[in-house]
Design an enzyme around this catalytic site. Structure first.
Site, PDB file in Angstrom:
ATOM      1  N   HIS A 478       3.804   2.009   4.761  1.00 54.03           N
ATOM      2  CA  HIS A 478       2.525   2.424   5.346  1.00 54.03           C
ATOM      3  C   HIS A 478       1.494   1.288   5.235  1.00 54.03           C
ATOM      4  O   HIS A 478       0.883   0.893   6.229  1.00 54.03           O
ATOM      5  CB  HIS A 478       2.029   3.676   4.615  1.00 54.03           C
ATOM      6  CG  HIS A 478       0.702   4.181   5.107  1.00 54.03           C
ATOM      7  ND1 HIS A 478       0.592   5.280   5.920  1.00 54.03           N
ATOM      8  CD2 HIS A 478      -0.568   3.743   4.909  1.00 54.03           C
ATOM      9  CE1 HIS A 478      -0.691   5.490   6.210  1.00 54.03           C
ATOM     10  NE2 HIS A 478      -1.414   4.569   5.595  1.00 54.03           N
ATOM     11  N   GLU A 479       1.336   0.758   4.053  1.00 56.14           N
ATOM     12  CA  GLU A 479       0.343  -0.306   3.867  1.00 56.14           C
ATOM     13  C   GLU A 479       0.724  -1.561   4.641  1.00 56.14           C
ATOM     14  O   GLU A 479      -0.138  -2.268   5.145  1.00 56.14           O
ATOM     15  CB  GLU A 479       0.144  -0.605   2.371  1.00 56.14           C
ATOM     16  CG  GLU A 479      -0.410   0.566   1.559  1.00 56.14           C
ATOM     17  CD  GLU A 479      -1.654   1.218   2.162  1.00 56.14           C
ATOM     18  OE1 GLU A 479      -2.425   0.533   2.864  1.00 56.14           O
ATOM     19  OE2 GLU A 479      -1.843   2.430   1.966  1.00 56.14           O
ATOM     20  N   HIS A 482      -0.621  -1.337   8.100  1.00 56.27           N
ATOM     21  CA  HIS A 482      -2.009  -1.811   8.179  1.00 56.27           C
ATOM     22  C   HIS A 482      -2.039  -3.336   8.113  1.00 56.27           C
ATOM     23  O   HIS A 482      -2.791  -3.997   8.829  1.00 56.27           O
ATOM     24  CB  HIS A 482      -2.835  -1.256   7.015  1.00 56.27           C
ATOM     25  CG  HIS A 482      -3.148   0.212   7.120  1.00 56.27           C
ATOM     26  ND1 HIS A 482      -3.761   0.761   8.214  1.00 56.27           N
ATOM     27  CD2 HIS A 482      -2.946   1.236   6.247  1.00 56.27           C
ATOM     28  CE1 HIS A 482      -3.932   2.073   8.013  1.00 56.27           C
ATOM     29  NE2 HIS A 482      -3.428   2.384   6.838  1.00 56.27           N
TER      30      HIS A 482
HETATM   31 ZN   LIG Z   1      -3.472   4.294   5.912  1.00 56.09          ZN
END
Ligand SMILES: [Zn+2]
Length: 690
Positions: A478-479, A482
């Site tokens: 997830h990170e 980003h």
């Molecule tokens: Zn997030």
């Protein structure tokens, strides 16, 4: 005249020639650097404001960006260190400088002279010659000035400021009331029988809490670490009912103390938001909220949520039937009430899908996980990731170069994976340096990727790799989503490069997109290796993990949709002067929910996301972003989940564009059509009939 400026050699926070000099920064550097950079920014602002020449991109935007970027970068280093290497001295330095920094950004966002310059640039002949990214960045600036009330005549500006001030006070009172009402409740249990089923650690804490109050027995509270396990595990039904009732009546007219009743505060908050909207020339507050979001109108959001509810509700009803049938057959519970749902779910989940997180962990040693993650990124985007040298803030931190196949640098990132003292909890991505064109060359983006996973352990002199839970692996992916948004940007304009200027409800698209790879068998096969046996994850265990993930998704879906619909209708249609709040709660519930909620449930009065936080007319974003990311991933499922051509298109049309154009344009450019909700439902085990 100010004293001669400190140079980079005196103060590493003022050195912008390359990567942050973490090893050299001390708390003593913070205040002088911040003071000097703010002074320099103010000097630039004054010079630009006084310049009689008509504003152009080169004579106005670039000098302003150059000055504020330095403050942003230096303060970013301080904030980052404060989060990952906290110390009393650094915390003091950070808190000491924070008010001045906040005050400067506020001042900048309200400077009418700058606003006038932006407006002049917008109507100048030069505007037509700007790039798409430059135009978008300029439009964003103008929008934000307007949303801050900068365009209002003097009398209405004063009223606008007064409304905002009162709004922040009432919102803060709302939160205080929820907190006070939560803190004030306690329920003492004298007989251990009533705690049957509750985990031992929860009981131990409750016993200690009672002791602190000088009482025997166990003290139960409404704080999550106590309330959640009681609802989930306590076999004694009256206990669950007791705590549930207290929880859902917090800060309402049915709660313990009339002084904490938030009903009037809700009306006031809604009235002030409606006034904000009318001052700014919008029909309602939902329109104000959507001005910075991807969704176009409240009607579009309501349609989206209702459509999703219509599609997921049959699955929610099926979940509900399963739950009630199981409760009747195995738990001797004929009438399932709201306070039984978590308890029954937990029993059913244990029975059907029990597996140990610890067993799963053995298959995810750190080197294997990182190699798997990097392989996904390298394959999808035609890149190589290799360790590189840089000053860091801790021996556990590593640093990597991201290069294209020809060896040209694309970006760099710091990876700080392990939990340790003096490091803030959670996981996040932050920008250290943003990509932009500067003095004719490209400044490469740099990102921080921070997690709080368990560190490797040293066993009998032998270093064992860190083992990650599957949740950890999802968090890491997830990170990195980003991070790739920040690092793979193709934009050269600071305000819309990387994650800058990306609409609020589109920010989670790249991150949630990456999570999909953690549920992909072909990826997991290569990314797992039992720490002892070397075997990959067994297929049977993987299937159990998938089933557990999708367990009761229908019910979870409609719950989120109910909140989203209530929030949007409240800010688009509701008239706080005459409409009945509880009636709207119940109307939405009747249309969407499958659980039977009791008439006394007053969930609005403690709905902090929308009344005490930043989610007003924005709660739908959770599901909105999930639909986008699932549908984007479906393009990979159609062409091969590691297909480099699809990857290149995703990079070029979505990740690479940052905030340089509306997210919906980026999405449709990639997908060839508007988002479809079917993939998200399918990924959650809700397959629609063809
Ligand atoms: Zn997030």
């Amino acid at each position: 005249m100010p004293s001669p400026a400190a140079t980079a050699t005196d103060n590493p926070l003022l050195d912008f020639s390359g990567l942050p000099r973490f090893a050299a920064v001390t708390p003593d550097h913070v205040q002088p650097a911040v003071d000097q950079l703010i002074a320099a920014c103010r000097q630039t602002v004054e010079k630009l404001a006084a310049d009689p020449a008509p504003p152009t991109w080169d004579n106005f935007v670039i000098p302003l960006d150059d000055a504020t970027e330095q403050l942003g970068r230096a303060w970013g280093v301080v904030g980052h260190l404060n989060a990952v290497l906290n110390s009393p001295a650094l915390r003091d330095a950070y808190n000491g400088a924070l008010p001045a920094v906040t005050q400067f950004w506020t001042e900048l966002s309200q400077d009418e002279r700058l606003f006038a310059k932006y407006k002049a640039l917008r109507v100048s002949p030069g505007f037509a010659l700007l790039s798409v990214a430059q135009k978008q960045s300029l439009e964003n600036e103008l929008r934000d000035f307007r949303l801050g009330g900068a365009d209002l005549p003097a009398d209405r500006k004063a009223r606008y400021a007064a409304v905002q001030e009162e709004l922040s006070t009432v919102m803060s009172t709302f939160n205080d009331n929820v907190l006070d009402a939560t803190n004030a409740f306690s329920h003492f249990v004298e007989s251990e029988n009533e705690l049957a089923g509750l985990p031992e650690d929860v009981k131990a804490v409750a016993r200690e809490a009672a002791g602190k109050d000088g009482r025997d027995g166990w003290k139960l509270t409404l704080h999550a670490p106590c309330y959640m396990p009681v609802m989930q595990y306590a076999a004694y039904r009256p206990l669950r009912e007791r705590l549930y009732r207290a929880f859902v009546t917090r800060a309402s007219e049915l709660g313990a103390e009339p002084k904490w009743d938030n009903t009037a505060n809700i009306r006031r908050i809604l009235a002030l938001r409606a006034e904000t909207a009318s001052l700014l020339g919008y029909r309602n507050y939902a329109d104000v909220s959507l001005a910075t979001k991807m969704a176009d109108s409240p009607a579009e959001v309501i349609r989206f949520l209702e459509d999703m509810a219509a599609k997921s509700r049959p699955f929610a009803l099926k979940d509900w039937d399963e739950l009630t049938a199981y409760a009747r057959a195995e738990l001797n519970l004929a009438d399932v009430e709201a306070w039984d749902v978590a308890y029954i779910s937990e029993k059913l989940r244990e029975k059907r899908y029990a597996f140990s997180d610890n067993d799963v962990k053995q298959y995810f040693p750190e080197p294997q996980v990182l190699a798997g993650l990097f392989r996904v990124i390298e394959t999808l985007y035609g890149l190589t990731i290799a360790p590189a040298k840089a000053e860091t803030w801790h021996a556990d931190v590593s640093f990597f170069d991201l290069r294209d196949r020809a060896g040209a640098l694309v970006g760099q990132f710091y990876l700080d994976l392990y939990a340790r003292d003096a490091k803030r909890g959670g996981a996040w991505m932050d920008d250290a340096i943003n990509r932009r064109r500067k003095n004719g060359s490209i400044q490469h983006p740099v990102a921080y990727l921070t997690c709080n996973f368990a560190a490797p352990v040293n066993e009998g002199g032998e270093q064992r790799p860190a083992l990650f839970t599957h949740d950890d692996v999802i968090t890491l992916f997830h990170e990195f989503g980003h991070g790739l948004h920040q690092l793979l940007t193709e934009v050269e304009i600071l305000g819309v490069s990387g994650i800058n200027g990306v609409e609020w409800d589109a920010v989670e698209l790249p991150s949630q997109f990456m999570e999909n790879y953690c549920w992909e068998w072909d990826v997991l096969k290569h990314m797992t290796r039992h720490v002892e046996t070397g075997e990959p994850l067994p297929r049977a265990l993987f299937d159990k993990m998938i089933a557990a993930k999708n367990f009761q998704c229908g019910m979870q879906f409609v719950r989120q949709l109910e909140f989203g619909l209530f929030d949007m209708r409240l800010h688009a249609e509701f008239d706080p002067a005459k409409d009945d709040l509880q009636r709207l709660v119940e109307e939405v519930r009747a249309a969407v929910a499958v659980v039977r909620y009791p008439a006394f449930a007053r969930t609005a009065q403690s709905f902090g996301h929308i009344f005490g936080g930043g989610y007003a007319a924005g709660y739908y974003s959770y599901k909105w972003a999930e639909v986008l990311s699932a549908d984007a991933y479906a393009a990979f499922e159609e062409t091969g989940v590691l297909n480099p051509e699809t990857g290149a298109r995703f990079r070029h049309e979505v990740l690479g564009r940052g905030g340089s154009r509306p997210a919906m344009e980026s999405f449709t450019a990639f997908r060839g059509r508007k988002p479809d909700m079917e993939p998200l439902l399918r990924h959650n085990g809700m397959k629609l009939a063809a």
